[in-house]
Write a protein that holds these residues in place. Structure first.
Motif, PDB file in Angstrom:
ATOM      1  N   ARG A 142       0.816  -1.220   0.000  1.00 52.01           N
ATOM      2  CA  ARG A 142       0.000   0.000   0.000  1.00 52.01           C
ATOM      3  C   ARG A 142       0.850   1.270   0.000  1.00 52.01           C
ATOM      4  O   ARG A 142       0.361   2.349  -0.323  1.00 52.01           O
ATOM      5  N   GLY A 143       2.109   1.156   0.422  1.00 55.08           N
ATOM      6  CA  GLY A 143       2.974   2.330   0.503  1.00 55.08           C
ATOM      7  C   GLY A 143       2.603   3.246   1.656  1.00 55.08           C
ATOM      8  O   GLY A 143       2.941   4.441   1.640  1.00 55.08           O
ATOM      9  N   THR A 144       1.918   2.698   2.656  1.00 51.26           N
ATOM     10  CA  THR A 144       1.488   3.467   3.829  1.00 51.26           C
ATOM     11  C   THR A 144       1.564   2.570   5.065  1.00 51.26           C
ATOM     12  O   THR A 144       1.605   1.347   4.955  1.00 51.26           O
ATOM     13  N   PRO A 145       1.540   3.176   6.251  1.00 56.23           N
ATOM     14  CA  PRO A 145       1.454   2.360   7.460  1.00 56.23           C
ATOM     15  C   PRO A 145       0.049   1.779   7.621  1.00 56.23           C
ATOM     16  O   PRO A 145      -0.941   2.415   7.246  1.00 56.23           O
ATOM     17  N   ASN A 146      -0.036   0.573   8.162  1.00 54.45           N
ATOM     18  CA  ASN A 146      -1.328   0.028   8.577  1.00 54.45           C
ATOM     19  C   ASN A 146      -1.817   0.761   9.821  1.00 54.45           C
ATOM     20  O   ASN A 146      -2.982   1.117   9.930  1.00 54.45           O
ATOM     21  N   TRP A 147      -0.880   0.955  10.747  1.00 53.73           N
ATOM     22  CA  TRP A 147      -1.148   1.703  11.979  1.00 53.73           C
ATOM     23  C   TRP A 147       0.164   2.290  12.492  1.00 53.73           C
ATOM     24  O   TRP A 147       1.251   1.809  12.163  1.00 53.73           O
ATOM     25  N   VAL A 148       0.049   3.341  13.301  1.00 53.61           N
ATOM     26  CA  VAL A 148       1.194   3.948  13.980  1.00 53.61           C
ATOM     27  C   VAL A 148       0.790   4.134  15.439  1.00 53.61           C
ATOM     28  O   VAL A 148      -0.325   4.563  15.737  1.00 53.61           O
ATOM     29  N   SER A 149       1.688   3.783  16.349  1.00 50.88           N
ATOM     30  CA  SER A 149       1.394   3.847  17.780  1.00 50.88           C
ATOM     31  C   SER A 149       2.436   4.716  18.475  1.00 50.88           C
ATOM     32  O   SER A 149       3.638   4.588  18.199  1.00 50.88           O
ATOM     33  N   TRP A 150       1.999   5.589  19.378  1.00 45.55           N
ATOM     34  CA  TRP A 150       2.955   6.447  20.087  1.00 45.55           C
ATOM     35  C   TRP A 150       2.439   6.866  21.449  1.00 45.55           C
ATOM     36  O   TRP A 150       1.237   6.910  21.714  1.00 45.55           O
ATOM     37  N   HIS A 151       3.390   7.145  22.329  1.00 42.39           N
ATOM     38  CA  HIS A 151       3.112   7.660  23.668  1.00 42.39           C
ATOM     39  C   HIS A 151       3.226   9.177  23.610  1.00 42.39           C
ATOM     40  O   HIS A 151       4.084   9.720  22.907  1.00 42.39           O
ATOM     41  N   LEU A 152       2.346   9.858  24.342  1.00 41.16           N
ATOM     42  CA  LEU A 152       2.391  11.319  24.372  1.00 41.16           C
ATOM     43  C   LEU A 152       2.263  11.805  25.804  1.00 41.16           C
ATOM     44  O   LEU A 152       1.285  11.508  26.488  1.00 41.16           O
ATOM     45  N   SER A 153       3.274  12.515  26.241  1.00 43.00           N
ATOM     46  CA  SER A 153       3.260  13.211  27.526  1.00 43.00           C
ATOM     47  C   SER A 153       4.020  14.517  27.334  1.00 43.00           C
ATOM     48  O   SER A 153       4.600  14.766  26.268  1.00 43.00           O
ATOM     49  N   SER A 154       4.062  15.343  28.385  1.00 45.92           N
ATOM     50  CA  SER A 154       4.777  16.616  28.252  1.00 45.92           C
ATOM     51  C   SER A 154       6.275  16.401  28.066  1.00 45.92           C
ATOM     52  O   SER A 154       6.990  17.310  27.631  1.00 45.92           O
TER      53      SER A 154
END
Length: 281
Positions: free
Chosen positions: A68-80
């Motif tokens: 597909r030339g794209t990610p299926n999913w992307v996962s990330w943590h977000l804090s300050s």
């Protein structure tokens, strides 16, 4: 008399220091940290398959689909701890870490397509350093996204996520897309770059909201706020992201993923069936 006063002052100072140090040592603090992007699990059990290739970077993790030339999913943590003053780099580029057999999407594959190079992990979620921000401009973090979806609906949700962080929370975010064919500013398209990049039909995001702390997965309970959103990849999309709220169960049924796989099954059953009705700003 002078010696007595000097000794009394010295002992008083030592006693004060002992109390101060003791208070400092026992006072609990919840400082923001940078935590594992896959703390909630690997939704598709990504590994080395061409259609489900695991990529782990310091700034995020993803499953890449070379067909597909794209990610299926992307996962990330977000804090300050991820936020700072680094400026937006705008250095879109191919991801040279992909296997040599993979076509490496380049920024010009999107040129004049009517679709934005839409971030999964947003640039504004990674302002702690120039390196962090630059990593969000790799094309493995991009999908062809309808401009109004990217710049209005999705931007509103991304801003709200950072507002939640400013309120003292940390988030675990998973974003992905599925289906084929979207409506950009130049009309409907199914692929770009001669078929090398698939235009998704739907774009989704799941956000788990926790107060700052440690042992994050163990702190998730049936009252934890989970926001799930699923939008059409169309320029006609509404500007209010909250009108596209759904459940994790629905997204899992559409994608075949197990989005909170590290959460105990009984708790998953409760959290994934609930549709969020919390505040939006």
């Amino acid at each position: 008399m002078y010696k007595f006063l000097r000794r009394f002052a010295y002992l008083s100072f030592i006693s004060w220091m002992a109390v101060a140090c003791s208070v400092e040592e026992v006072s609990p603090t919840n400082s923001a940290t940078r935590d594992s992007h896959l703390a909630l699990g690997n939704p598709s059990e990504a590994d080395k398959a061409y259609a489900n290739y695991l990529v782990e970077k310091p700034q995020y993790a993803l499953s890449y689909n070379s067909y597909r030339g794209t990610p299926n999913w992307v996962s990330w943590h977000l804090s300050s701890a991820w936020l700072g003053e680094a400026p937006r780099q705008d250095d879109f580029r191919a991801d040279q870490t992909l296997p040599s057999a993979f076509y490496k999407v380049v920024p010009s594959d999107y040129t004049n397509s009517g679709f934005d190079r839409g971030h999964n992990t947003p640039s504004a979620d990674r302002t702690g350093s120039v390196e962090d921000n630059s990593a969000t401009f790799l094309m493995t973090n991009m999908i062809p996204q309808a401009p109004n979806n990217n710049q209005k609906n999705w931007a509103g949700l991304e801003n709200y996520c950072r507002e939640l962080v400013e309120q003292g929370n940390e988030l675990y975010i998973i974003m992905g897309s599925y289906g084929k064919g979207g409506e950009g500013s130049n009309g409907y398209k199914e692929t770009l770059a001669g078929g090398k990049v698939t235009v998704p039909n739907r774009i989704w995001k799941v956000i788990v909201v926790l107060p700052l702390g440690s042992g994050d997965v163990n702190r998730i309970n049936t009252g934890t706020r989970v926001i799930a959103v699923d939008t059409p990849n169309a320029n006609s999309v509404g500007t209010n992201w909250s009108s596209y709220r759904t459940t994790v169960d629905v997204i899992e049924a559409k994608t075949g993923y197990d989005l909170l796989s590290n959460v105990p099954d009984d708790m998953q059953d409760v959290l994934e069936a609930k549709k969020d009705d919390g505040p939006t700003q």
